[in-house]
Scaffold this motif. Sequence first.
Motif, PDB file in Angstrom:
ATOM      1  N   CYS A   1      -4.078   9.279   3.997  1.00 30.12           N
ATOM      2  CA  CYS A   1      -4.792   8.426   3.051  1.00 30.12           C
ATOM      3  C   CYS A   1      -4.002   7.138   2.882  1.00 30.12           C
ATOM      4  O   CYS A   1      -2.782   7.175   2.698  1.00 30.12           O
TER       5      CYS A   1
ATOM      6  N   LEU B   1      -3.995   3.624   0.628  1.00 26.71           N
ATOM      7  CA  LEU B   1      -4.549   2.966  -0.557  1.00 26.71           C
ATOM      8  C   LEU B   1      -3.519   2.035  -1.160  1.00 26.71           C
ATOM      9  O   LEU B   1      -2.314   2.154  -0.902  1.00 26.71           O
TER      10      LEU B   1
ATOM     11  N   GLN C   1     -10.463   1.264  -3.621  1.00 23.95           N
ATOM     12  CA  GLN C   1     -10.659   1.661  -2.232  1.00 23.95           C
ATOM     13  C   GLN C   1      -9.574   2.634  -1.769  1.00 23.95           C
ATOM     14  O   GLN C   1      -8.390   2.433  -2.044  1.00 23.95           O
ATOM     15  N   VAL C   2      -9.997   3.680  -1.052  1.00 25.54           N
ATOM     16  CA  VAL C   2      -9.093   4.619  -0.382  1.00 25.54           C
ATOM     17  C   VAL C   2      -9.609   4.804   1.042  1.00 25.54           C
ATOM     18  O   VAL C   2     -10.793   5.093   1.245  1.00 25.54           O
TER      19      VAL C   2
ATOM     20  N   SER D   1       0.830  -1.196   0.000  1.00 21.46           N
ATOM     21  CA  SER D   1       0.000   0.000   0.000  1.00 21.46           C
ATOM     22  C   SER D   1       0.867   1.250   0.000  1.00 21.46           C
ATOM     23  O   SER D   1       2.091   1.192   0.134  1.00 21.46           O
TER      24      SER D   1
ATOM     25  N   HIS E   1      -6.803   0.976  -8.041  1.00 17.08           N
ATOM     26  CA  HIS E   1      -7.574   0.279  -7.014  1.00 17.08           C
ATOM     27  C   HIS E   1      -8.771   1.120  -6.608  1.00 17.08           C
ATOM     28  O   HIS E   1      -8.721   2.352  -6.626  1.00 17.08           O
TER      29      HIS E   1
ATOM     30  N   GLU F   1     -11.005  -2.420   4.194  1.00 26.60           N
ATOM     31  CA  GLU F   1     -11.572  -2.585   2.851  1.00 26.60           C
ATOM     32  C   GLU F   1     -12.682  -3.624   2.847  1.00 26.60           C
ATOM     33  O   GLU F   1     -13.653  -3.491   2.094  1.00 26.60           O
TER      34      GLU F   1
END
Length: 446
Positions: free
Chosen positions: A231, A233, A240-241, A113, A238, A139
């Motif tokens: 943040c 991610l 999702q954040v 990530s 991708h 997530e």
Amino acid sequence: MAWPFSSVVIVPLQFVLYIQGATSFSTNAAWNSTVREQGVVGAVLLQWRNPTDVLSILLVVGGDVVQKALAQLSGGRLVPVAFSFGWVTYSLGALLSAVGDCRLMPSTPDCPSILVNTEAGYSRTNTSWMLGRILRDLEQRTPQGTHGLCITIYRAMPTTGTVRHDWVWYSGFVVITLQLAVAAIPWAWRGNWLILLATACGTLLALSGGALPQWRAEKWACRPNSPETYCLLRGNGHQQVIVIESAGMGLNLEDLASSRVPGLPFHRLLTTILAALWTVFLVTVAGLREDTWYLLAVGCMGMVQNIVAAGAARDPSVFGMALKHIGVVKGNKVMQVLMQTEELHPRVGASLVPILFPGRLRESERAFWDSKLMRVRAKPEIFLSANQQQVKNCQLENAAASSLTEEQAAVENIRLAAGTRIEEANATGDPTAASKAVKPLRRLSV
């Protein structure tokens, strides 16, 4: 000091290999004798009635599962990771790491990530195993769909820093109790207390390995009460954040992402002692010849608990990060989601633009982010990093269209940049920033 510890690593390994070789040799001799006396079928039935050497083999399998289970549950003085197969391999691996970088946590996260500081606009690759697990578990809370981007916002709560126990933690004590109960059956039935003694010693060594102070020092090697917003991610492409607003109550996630490894005193000594004791335990178990099915059942129960503890999805509060769900912004268009997020949470959407849109932006998109730039009162450079290449290309195209020379284009770029900084300084009311912005124009006039 390096020579004694390197010797302690090599000697147990050689000793374990020697014991396994000797056991294998004696096993082959016993097997051949049994085959001659009872035949192949009788030898197979005898092995299934009382398996012996399989225990010494299983004890050196699954060290990575034990390490991840400890990483999930460690942090306190009592870490309920049950005795199982793989503890001998893990102990020798921990000793090797202690001689080197003193790392107990897994060196690489199983969920790669990126961490972004929205205040500074700086992004870094996350190397923290714990942060990767938090991202994976958060997530899973968000319903998966066909949307282009989903930004979930969380805020740190005042209880951040306090570790909460969940069902995974309590399941360890349940399994340990069942293991001791199973190991006590041969003692109550036939008076064979060796299985119970082996289980109790293995459990004591497992609890001692999880109680090392290095676990807590390494797991939370960060500053508390961070005011920043982060943040988290997986990267570009991708869906999702995860946004975490520390709000002066959360942990400094940039410290966690860098995976600092503070070496505590006596850590190498304690790890060496545990590795030696596990080696002695392996040799002892390899010599058991009666009621080994019970010890095999004990090891299987512990392995199941280790696998569940290593892979279970958990709440961030069990890692000392109590988070409150604030809201979700999602949609099919990634840029629209970023713009909506920027309206609700300033700097968050802008900090994600360089990662999700590394190429050129449209004119309408540039106008939007430029308008947001004028409203930022601190560190507006995060927007410039998103559009730096796009603005430069646009300015060069305008210069070529107006038949300007390369030198004239460079001068024009300096003037445009200085004008932008002057407008920003006027908007923020900062006279110091305004005076600094005028300096490039004065140099041009000279």
